[in-house]
Write a protein that holds these residues in place. Sequence first.
Motif, PDB file in Angstrom:
ATOM      1  N   GLY A 197      14.114   2.217  16.572  1.00 25.95           N
ATOM      2  CA  GLY A 197      14.315   2.930  17.818  1.00 25.95           C
ATOM      3  C   GLY A 197      13.610   2.304  19.003  1.00 25.95           C
ATOM      4  N   VAL A 198      14.077   2.668  20.201  1.00 27.92           N
ATOM      5  CA  VAL A 198      13.527   2.147  21.449  1.00 27.92           C
ATOM      6  C   VAL A 198      12.935   3.277  22.285  1.00 27.92           C
ATOM      7  N   GLU A 199      13.768   4.234  22.670  1.00 33.15           N
ATOM      8  CA  GLU A 199      13.239   5.350  23.466  1.00 33.15           C
ATOM      9  C   GLU A 199      12.248   6.180  22.655  1.00 33.15           C
ATOM     10  N   HIS A 200      12.532   6.353  21.395  1.00 33.96           N
ATOM     11  CA  HIS A 200      11.618   7.072  20.503  1.00 33.96           C
ATOM     12  C   HIS A 200      11.425   6.233  19.247  1.00 33.96           C
ATOM     13  N   PRO A 201      10.405   5.382  19.230  1.00 42.84           N
ATOM     14  CA  PRO A 201      10.204   4.509  18.067  1.00 42.84           C
ATOM     15  C   PRO A 201       9.584   5.257  16.894  1.00 42.84           C
ATOM     16  N   TYR A 202       9.908   4.791  15.693  1.00 40.68           N
ATOM     17  CA  TYR A 202       9.359   5.384  14.468  1.00 40.68           C
ATOM     18  C   TYR A 202       8.802   4.288  13.574  1.00 40.68           C
ATOM     19  N   LEU A 203       7.663   4.568  12.972  1.00 42.14           N
ATOM     20  CA  LEU A 203       7.118   3.730  11.906  1.00 42.14           C
ATOM     21  C   LEU A 203       7.599   4.330  10.591  1.00 42.14           C
ATOM     22  N   ILE A 204       8.312   3.549   9.792  1.00 46.77           N
ATOM     23  CA  ILE A 204       8.928   4.093   8.585  1.00 46.77           C
ATOM     24  C   ILE A 204       8.461   3.351   7.343  1.00 46.77           C
ATOM     25  N   ASP A 205       9.032   3.756   6.204  1.00 48.17           N
ATOM     26  CA  ASP A 205       8.839   3.140   4.894  1.00 48.17           C
ATOM     27  C   ASP A 205       7.382   3.149   4.451  1.00 48.17           C
ATOM     28  N   PHE A 206       6.949   4.290   3.991  1.00 51.35           N
ATOM     29  CA  PHE A 206       5.612   4.423   3.416  1.00 51.35           C
ATOM     30  C   PHE A 206       5.666   4.274   1.894  1.00 51.35           C
ATOM     31  N   ASN A 207       6.660   3.529   1.420  1.00 50.81           N
ATOM     32  CA  ASN A 207       6.844   3.330  -0.014  1.00 50.81           C
ATOM     33  C   ASN A 207       5.643   2.642  -0.655  1.00 50.81           C
ATOM     34  N   LEU A 208       4.978   1.765   0.098  1.00 55.93           N
ATOM     35  CA  LEU A 208       3.819   1.050  -0.431  1.00 55.93           C
ATOM     36  C   LEU A 208       2.497   1.644   0.034  1.00 55.93           C
ATOM     37  N   ALA A 209       2.579   2.691   0.855  1.00 55.98           N
ATOM     38  CA  ALA A 209       1.363   3.277   1.403  1.00 55.98           C
ATOM     39  C   ALA A 209       0.472   3.818   0.285  1.00 55.98           C
ATOM     40  N   VAL A 210      -0.811   3.713   0.511  1.00 56.72           N
ATOM     41  CA  VAL A 210      -1.766   4.165  -0.502  1.00 56.72           C
ATOM     42  C   VAL A 210      -3.037   4.612   0.195  1.00 56.72           C
ATOM     43  N   LYS A 211      -3.708   5.576  -0.388  1.00 58.01           N
ATOM     44  CA  LYS A 211      -4.985   6.030   0.157  1.00 58.01           C
ATOM     45  C   LYS A 211      -6.089   5.040  -0.196  1.00 58.01           C
ATOM     46  N   VAL A 212      -7.006   4.886   0.725  1.00 61.74           N
ATOM     47  CA  VAL A 212      -8.057   3.888   0.573  1.00 61.74           C
ATOM     48  C   VAL A 212      -8.868   4.124  -0.692  1.00 61.74           C
ATOM     49  N   ASP A 213      -9.114   5.373  -1.032  1.00 60.94           N
ATOM     50  CA  ASP A 213      -9.963   5.654  -2.193  1.00 60.94           C
ATOM     51  C   ASP A 213      -9.280   5.360  -3.520  1.00 60.94           C
ATOM     52  N   SER A 214      -7.986   5.080  -3.519  1.00 59.76           N
ATOM     53  CA  SER A 214      -7.297   4.782  -4.775  1.00 59.76           C
ATOM     54  C   SER A 214      -6.630   3.407  -4.768  1.00 59.76           C
ATOM     55  N   ILE A 215      -6.914   2.600  -3.741  1.00 58.35           N
ATOM     56  CA  ILE A 215      -6.193   1.339  -3.602  1.00 58.35           C
ATOM     57  C   ILE A 215      -6.559   0.338  -4.687  1.00 58.35           C
ATOM     58  N   ARG A 216      -7.758   0.405  -5.230  1.00 55.31           N
ATOM     59  CA  ARG A 216      -8.163  -0.554  -6.253  1.00 55.31           C
ATOM     60  C   ARG A 216      -7.454  -0.315  -7.580  1.00 55.31           C
ATOM     61  N   SER A 217      -6.902   0.870  -7.749  1.00 54.02           N
ATOM     62  CA  SER A 217      -6.202   1.177  -8.998  1.00 54.02           C
ATOM     63  C   SER A 217      -4.711   0.881  -8.910  1.00 54.02           C
ATOM     64  N   THR A 218      -4.249   0.371  -7.764  1.00 55.80           N
ATOM     65  CA  THR A 218      -2.839   0.053  -7.588  1.00 55.80           C
ATOM     66  C   THR A 218      -2.655  -1.454  -7.491  1.00 55.80           C
ATOM     67  N   MET A 219      -1.405  -1.878  -7.574  1.00 55.16           N
ATOM     68  CA  MET A 219      -1.096  -3.289  -7.403  1.00 55.16           C
ATOM     69  C   MET A 219      -1.428  -3.687  -5.971  1.00 55.16           C
ATOM     70  N   GLN A 220      -2.305  -4.691  -5.802  1.00 56.43           N
ATOM     71  CA  GLN A 220      -2.829  -4.985  -4.474  1.00 56.43           C
ATOM     72  C   GLN A 220      -1.972  -5.972  -3.700  1.00 56.43           C
ATOM     73  N   GLU A 221      -1.452  -6.980  -4.339  1.00 61.85           N
ATOM     74  CA  GLU A 221      -0.701  -8.017  -3.629  1.00 61.85           C
ATOM     75  C   GLU A 221       0.776  -7.647  -3.546  1.00 61.85           C
TER      76      GLU A 221
END
Length: 449
Positions: A197-221
């Motif tokens: 979007g342009v007039e109203h931009p959106y940040l999308i795709d949180f498929n890989l998003a992870v909370k900082v406190d659990s990031i070491r237990s997930t695939m990092q690269e």
Amino acid sequence: MTALNLSHRTAPNVFSMGMWCSLATWSKYALSCREKRAPASHNYESPETMSTYSIGKQIAGYTLQNMVGKGAAGEVWLASTPNGQTVAIKLMNLNLMSSTAAEKHHERMAREIEALQSLSHPCIPALVDYKLDHEPPFLVMSYVRGEPHDKLLRTGQMMQIPLAVRILILRQIADAIACAHEKGIVHRDIKPANVLGVEHPYLIDFNLAVKVDSIRSTMQEVGTSLYMPPETNVPDALSDNYSFAVYAYEMLFGLHPIFRAEDMDVLGGMSNTLMLAASRIMRGEWRVPTRVPFSELPLDIRNANLSALDAIFTRAFGSREGRYLDPREFVADVEKALNIPAVRRGKESSKRRDLRADESVDLNAPTDVLFVPDEVRAQFDLSHYEKSVDADSVAVPFAPPPRLETDDFTILENERAAARAKTKRIVIGVTILVMIVIVVLIVLSQTSP
């Protein structure tokens, strides 16, 4: 002359051999071009023909309308609610559900839902509904419209949008990223394809998003290597800020700051890509603003303080110790260096209503987030980029699974097309030259005693 003395009997064989060699060379080139022109993840000729679902199918009360995205992990469809509103529904791939990778992707969907539940920002699509125990598992998000920014960059349309508006977009996306970081969430895949979007931009795709406190237990690269920082540390907010700076550079200059079209032939896996990025950043071999030829600078950048932009992006791409801690600070510095009038900000909602609990909420209603001044709006018809629903342009919160190989060069597509055209001309020229040599040899063989 004896070395070139070819009998009449062998001449046709030589001619045929030359023809076959030329045809083989040309066929090999044509096949390679066909492979390079494989459609990007946003473009589908007939999406429904590749789907494991069908138009009109009911999924927990949602009626599927048309598929707008598909990856190895699942599909995204436009769907209608019982009261007729349009939403985007992400469904896990039916074949994937019975595979060995099912658990991994189920966990990713769960993390995506958890992240979106804790986020409330006008530039992040709202989570409407989800059911992880359903078959198939799914999540539903508010329908948002707009073109993905990788497409706008690839076609050159982004650089036609006034600089003031592009900065306004960066400011809003930076605010969305900062909102996620304040909640302890790392996006891990910030890139032009994940901004809509342009007039109203959106940040999308949180498929890989992870909370900082659990990031070491997930695939990092994981992520898109063209936008990942070169360090091998555990990804965090600083990694997101690096990726955002790469995206911001493209929004200003229209090109990737570090990689070029010819790199596609030498880059292999993620490690090679990150090593090349580290080398170019350290040696100053990236597209440093003051070193870009004046004729190649976008018109609206030529009056900017390029030396200041040098310092800003050098810091943003540099070592973690000196990198920007807040993407909003980075955008503020860029805005000062560009010497453009500030674009005012509209009224924002500090709270997001619980859309799942309130059936009266109009999920299609636009959020009053940005105020684009009339003098800026008059320069360009921004509504051109907020298109109606169709399978080729609708913006939905979905992208294919993370690519561990460097295969996302969509931003450099224009340069790649030029390189392919140049190669084609060379191949044609060489083919003609070979044919001329063969004809000369035949003539010589016929005229020799």
